[in-house]
Design a protein around this motif. Structure first.
Motif, PDB file in Angstrom:
ATOM      1  N   ALA A  16       0.874  -1.164   0.051  1.00  0.00           N
ATOM      2  CA  ALA A  16      -0.136  -0.120  -0.020  1.00  0.00           C
ATOM      3  C   ALA A  16       0.841   1.171   0.020  1.00  0.00           C
ATOM      4  O   ALA A  16       0.690   2.200  -0.628  1.00  0.00           O
ATOM      5  N   LEU A  17       1.932   1.156   0.827  1.00  0.00           N
ATOM      6  CA  LEU A  17       2.743   2.461   0.986  1.00  0.00           C
ATOM      7  C   LEU A  17       3.611   2.572  -0.296  1.00  0.00           C
ATOM      8  O   LEU A  17       3.789   3.713  -0.889  1.00  0.00           O
ATOM      9  N   PHE A  26       1.858   4.049  -3.623  1.00  0.00           N
ATOM     10  CA  PHE A  26       1.613   5.650  -3.644  1.00  0.00           C
ATOM     11  C   PHE A  26       2.139   6.459  -4.468  1.00  0.00           C
ATOM     12  O   PHE A  26       3.337   6.593  -4.384  1.00  0.00           O
ATOM     13  N   HIS A  27       1.409   6.997  -5.615  1.00  0.00           N
ATOM     14  CA  HIS A  27       1.801   7.683  -6.718  1.00  0.00           C
ATOM     15  C   HIS A  27       3.352   7.086  -7.302  1.00  0.00           C
ATOM     16  O   HIS A  27       4.169   7.837  -7.777  1.00  0.00           O
ATOM     17  N   ARG A  28       3.270   5.561  -7.579  1.00  0.00           N
ATOM     18  CA  ARG A  28       4.321   5.075  -8.225  1.00  0.00           C
ATOM     19  C   ARG A  28       3.683   4.130  -9.194  1.00  0.00           C
ATOM     20  O   ARG A  28       3.480   2.915  -9.081  1.00  0.00           O
ATOM     21  N   GLN A  65       2.439   0.339  -9.607  1.00  0.00           N
ATOM     22  CA  GLN A  65       1.341  -0.358 -10.325  1.00  0.00           C
ATOM     23  C   GLN A  65       1.355  -1.076 -11.284  1.00  0.00           C
ATOM     24  O   GLN A  65       0.661  -2.263 -11.347  1.00  0.00           O
ATOM     25  N   TRP A 111      -5.447  -1.928   5.353  1.00  0.00           N
ATOM     26  CA  TRP A 111      -4.301  -1.938   4.787  1.00  0.00           C
ATOM     27  C   TRP A 111      -4.568  -2.309   3.036  1.00  0.00           C
ATOM     28  O   TRP A 111      -3.947  -1.829   2.216  1.00  0.00           O
ATOM     29  N   LEU A 171      -6.423   0.524   1.260  1.00  0.00           N
ATOM     30  CA  LEU A 171      -5.577   1.482   1.067  1.00  0.00           C
ATOM     31  C   LEU A 171      -4.615   0.923  -0.296  1.00  0.00           C
ATOM     32  O   LEU A 171      -4.366   1.892  -1.162  1.00  0.00           O
ATOM     33  N   ARG A 196      -6.583   1.455  -3.370  1.00  0.00           N
ATOM     34  CA  ARG A 196      -6.678   2.688  -3.777  1.00  0.00           C
ATOM     35  C   ARG A 196      -5.440   3.144  -4.580  1.00  0.00           C
ATOM     36  O   ARG A 196      -5.527   3.843  -5.587  1.00  0.00           O
ATOM     37  N   ASN A 197      -4.481   2.810  -3.868  1.00  0.00           N
ATOM     38  CA  ASN A 197      -2.992   3.481  -4.185  1.00  0.00           C
ATOM     39  C   ASN A 197      -2.812   2.634  -5.469  1.00  0.00           C
ATOM     40  O   ASN A 197      -2.054   3.253  -6.496  1.00  0.00           O
ATOM     41  N   GLU A 230      -5.230   4.039  -8.407  1.00  0.00           N
ATOM     42  CA  GLU A 230      -5.128   5.510  -8.954  1.00  0.00           C
ATOM     43  C   GLU A 230      -4.194   5.617  -9.897  1.00  0.00           C
ATOM     44  O   GLU A 230      -3.175   5.574 -10.119  1.00  0.00           O
TER      45      GLU A 230
END
Length: 117
Positions: free
Chosen positions: A45-46, A49-51, A55, A83, A86, A89-90, A93
């Motif tokens: 999840a971490l 994020f914006h990677r 993804q 978790w 999240l 979501r990440n 996105e």
């Protein structure tokens, strides 16, 4: 880790005591496995994020299904659901491949609509 911090000490102590769950797995091993699973989902999840590279890799490896399977309440593994949500979501996105995977699963879970006669 055990109380002294030695890796696997709690696992070995549980096995030596002969304690086991219904599945035949020592409670310490089962607990370590659940904690590890939760921490892996948290890490994903971490990392996602914006990677876009993360993804894309998860999409390529078919990992969304594994994450989605953890989006349910598990009384023995608290917080894994949060978790996992999240992570979904990440991972989704801005990533069309992962969004398509979710859409396909949603289509499979919908019941067939039958008109009333």
């Amino acid at each position: 880790t055990g109380a002294t911090g030695a890796p696997g000490e709690a696992c070995a102590a549980g096995m030596a005591a002969g304690a086991s769950s219904a599945a035949g797995v020592a409670p310490a091993v089962e607990l370590e496995t659940m904690e590890s699973e939760r921490e892996m989902v948290r890490l994903l999840a971490l990392l996602a994020f914006h990677r876009p590279a993360v993804q894309a890799l998860v999409a390529q490896l078919g990992g969304m299904a594994a994450v989605l399977q953890r989006c349910r309440v598990d009384e023995r593994n608290p917080f894994i659901r949060e978790w996992a949500l999240l992570a979904v979501r990440n991972l989704s996105e801005g990533c069309e491949a992962n969004q398509r995977t979710i859409a396909q699963i949603e289509q499979l879970s919908k019941p067939a609509i039958r008109p009333h006669v």
